[in-house]
Design a protein around this motif. Structure first.
Motif, PDB file in Angstrom:
ATOM      1  N   UNK A 199      34.938  45.299  45.147  1.00  0.00           N
ATOM      2  CA  UNK A 199      33.570  45.826  45.057  1.00  0.00           C
ATOM      3  C   UNK A 199      32.704  44.947  44.161  1.00  0.00           C
ATOM      4  N   UNK A 200      33.323  44.335  43.155  1.00  0.00           N
ATOM      5  CA  UNK A 200      32.591  43.499  42.208  1.00  0.00           C
ATOM      6  C   UNK A 200      33.558  42.467  41.638  1.00  0.00           C
ATOM      7  N   UNK A 201      33.016  41.303  41.288  1.00  0.00           N
ATOM      8  CA  UNK A 201      33.826  40.216  40.745  1.00  0.00           C
ATOM      9  C   UNK A 201      33.071  39.512  39.633  1.00  0.00           C
ATOM     10  N   UNK A 202      33.822  38.951  38.706  1.00  0.00           N
ATOM     11  CA  UNK A 202      33.243  38.112  37.658  1.00  0.00           C
ATOM     12  C   UNK A 202      34.224  36.987  37.370  1.00  0.00           C
ATOM     13  N   UNK A 203      33.704  35.848  36.951  1.00  0.00           N
ATOM     14  CA  UNK A 203      34.533  34.725  36.527  1.00  0.00           C
ATOM     15  C   UNK A 203      34.072  34.321  35.132  1.00  0.00           C
ATOM     16  N   UNK A 204      35.020  34.219  34.216  1.00  0.00           N
ATOM     17  CA  UNK A 204      34.705  33.826  32.848  1.00  0.00           C
ATOM     18  C   UNK A 204      35.414  32.528  32.508  1.00  0.00           C
ATOM     19  N   UNK A 205      34.851  31.784  31.556  1.00  0.00           N
ATOM     20  CA  UNK A 205      35.501  30.624  30.978  1.00  0.00           C
ATOM     21  C   UNK A 205      35.974  30.985  29.580  1.00  0.00           C
ATOM     22  N   UNK A 214      30.276  33.025  30.882  1.00  0.00           N
ATOM     23  CA  UNK A 214      30.245  33.915  32.034  1.00  0.00           C
ATOM     24  C   UNK A 214      29.726  33.078  33.197  1.00  0.00           C
ATOM     25  N   UNK A 215      30.662  32.628  34.054  1.00  0.00           N
ATOM     26  CA  UNK A 215      30.278  31.724  35.128  1.00  0.00           C
ATOM     27  C   UNK A 215      29.699  32.466  36.326  1.00  0.00           C
ATOM     28  N   UNK A 216      30.125  33.673  36.540  1.00  0.00           N
ATOM     29  CA  UNK A 216      29.699  34.373  37.760  1.00  0.00           C
ATOM     30  C   UNK A 216      29.934  35.862  37.596  1.00  0.00           C
ATOM     31  N   UNK A 217      29.012  36.655  38.110  1.00  0.00           N
ATOM     32  CA  UNK A 217      29.233  38.085  38.247  1.00  0.00           C
ATOM     33  C   UNK A 217      28.454  38.542  39.469  1.00  0.00           C
ATOM     34  N   UNK A 218      29.102  39.339  40.303  1.00  0.00           N
ATOM     35  CA  UNK A 218      28.448  39.794  41.513  1.00  0.00           C
ATOM     36  C   UNK A 218      28.994  41.137  41.971  1.00  0.00           C
ATOM     37  N   UNK A 219      28.137  41.930  42.602  1.00  0.00           N
ATOM     38  CA  UNK A 219      28.510  43.243  43.135  1.00  0.00           C
ATOM     39  C   UNK A 219      28.143  43.265  44.612  1.00  0.00           C
ATOM     40  N   UNK A 220      29.075  43.702  45.464  1.00  0.00           N
ATOM     41  CA  UNK A 220      28.785  43.763  46.894  1.00  0.00           C
ATOM     42  C   UNK A 220      27.696  44.802  47.165  1.00  0.00           C
ATOM     43  N   UNK A 221      26.847  44.547  48.164  1.00  0.00           N
ATOM     44  CA  UNK A 221      25.692  45.437  48.413  1.00  0.00           C
ATOM     45  C   UNK A 221      26.021  46.917  48.486  1.00  0.00           C
ATOM     46  N   UNK A 222      27.122  47.355  49.146  1.00  0.00           N
ATOM     47  CA  UNK A 222      27.361  48.813  49.215  1.00  0.00           C
ATOM     48  C   UNK A 222      27.624  49.464  47.857  1.00  0.00           C
ATOM     49  N   UNK A 223      28.008  48.646  46.870  1.00  0.00           N
ATOM     50  CA  UNK A 223      28.356  49.204  45.554  1.00  0.00           C
ATOM     51  C   UNK A 223      27.270  48.976  44.506  1.00  0.00           C
ATOM     52  N   UNK A 227      25.524  51.074  38.536  1.00  0.00           N
ATOM     53  CA  UNK A 227      25.912  50.695  37.186  1.00  0.00           C
ATOM     54  C   UNK A 227      27.171  49.859  37.118  1.00  0.00           C
ATOM     55  N   UNK A 228      27.715  49.470  38.306  1.00  0.00           N
ATOM     56  CA  UNK A 228      28.976  48.730  38.307  1.00  0.00           C
ATOM     57  C   UNK A 228      28.800  47.332  37.712  1.00  0.00           C
ATOM     58  N   UNK A 229      27.676  46.695  37.999  1.00  0.00           N
ATOM     59  CA  UNK A 229      27.455  45.358  37.453  1.00  0.00           C
ATOM     60  C   UNK A 229      27.414  45.360  35.938  1.00  0.00           C
ATOM     61  N   UNK A 230      26.737  46.350  35.380  1.00  0.00           N
ATOM     62  CA  UNK A 230      26.654  46.455  33.921  1.00  0.00           C
ATOM     63  C   UNK A 230      28.029  46.741  33.313  1.00  0.00           C
TER      64      UNK A 230
END
Length: 313
Positions: A199-205, A214-223, A227-230
């Protein structure tokens, strides 16, 4: 008087390592690591852990220092040619923001590259963790020197920094932490329900000198809009803090697609509400090719490194 001091431009030599590193580190942004001889070696060779594919398109770079009459190195610049389209690139430049040295280094690079389109500060280098453009507020003399030479600059990225820990953020449930393929210094966080797509992903260094990425953070549109991204942001910063990070940085593209898929307004608002502060706005630059004149030709417009070693007053 300093203004009357003569500068000589010459190829960078191994004996210049300490002086060049001192110049690079004088421009280090908060959250960025101290440049080391190993990092400089990679930059001089034309390699970078970020934007590596774009670096692979370039000819080997040329690197030049500016030195006073007594031999003191006061500036350094590196450039290269991209053969597929004949474009020159000024890759990195440091001069303790001395306007006269900046002018001399830009002029030396343009003389070596010849009459062709030139880009400046378009790629991340091995001397930083992903700084892909020029931090204008911290590098005003370099920015001004590029403008005097005819370059046009545009903001590309916001460089944001937050202190850790960040206890006021929520944390996501069902977070799995995995190695990031191809990068032993990174970790991927995923929020999943069973074997369904994340549903959501993040990549950290992981942190270097107390600063994580924090290289990347994303939430798929249905989710989205739940507040999932936060919450995932809070979990990612928690993981960085658990590895010893005292601060974390990220890059967010400037908003060029308002209302569309590339719109970064919501992301920027999220980061700022989470305590991230803007350190600088990163600019890249373009110098169009001059109009052709009789006798001009691009085949001989990229001379050897020695062509840029003449003294500059």
């Amino acid at each position: 008087m300093p203004s009357a001091t003569r500068l000589a431009l010459r190829p960078c030599a191994p004996a210049d390592t300490d002086a060049v590193l001192s110049l690079v580190n004088a421009d280090r942004l908060p959250g960025q690591p101290t440049a080391t001889p190993e990092m400089l070696h990679e930059a001089l060779a034309g390699r970078s852990p970020v934007d590596g594919g774009w670096w692979a398109e370039l000819d080997p770079p040329a690197t030049q220092v500016a030195a006073r009459a007594d031999g003191t190195v006061v500036g350094v610049a590196s450039w290269a040619l991209r053969p597929r389209d004949g474009t020159g690139l000024i890759l990195w430049l440091h001069c303790r923001e001395d306007p006269r040295v900046a002018d001399a280094l830009v002029a030396g690079a343009l003389t070596a590259l010849g009459p062709r389109p030139v880009e400046a500060f378009q790629l991340a280098t091995a001397l930083t963790r992903g700084v892909e453009a020029l931090p204008r507020a911290h590098r005003e003399a370099t920015h001004a020197a590029l403008e005097r030479a005819g370059f046009r600059g545009e903001p590309q990225w916001r460089y944001l920094l937050v202190d850790l820990p960040a206890p006021d953020l929520p944390r996501a449930a069902r977070v799995r932490t995995l190695p990031e393929p191809g990068d032993s210094h990174a970790r991927r966080l995923e929020v999943r329900r069973g074997e369904a797509a994340a549903e959501a992903e993040a990549v950290i260094g992981l942190p270097v000198e107390g600063a994580g990425a924090l290289w990347w953070i994303g939430v798929r549109p249905p989710s989205r809009r739940r507040g999932l991204g936060r919450a995932l942001l809070g979990s990612a910063l928690d993981l960085l803090a658990s590895h010893g990070a005292r601060e974390a940085f990220l890059y967010v593209e400037t908003n060029t697609g308002r209302g569309g898929e590339d719109d970064r307004t919501a992301a920027t608002a999220l980061y700022r509400s989470a305590g991230f502060r803007e350190v600088d706005l990163l600019h890249s630059y373009v110098l169009p090719a001059p109009p052709p004149t009789a006798g001009d030709g691009l085949r001989s417009a990229y001379p050897s490194r020695a062509a840029a070693s003449a003294a500059t007053s």
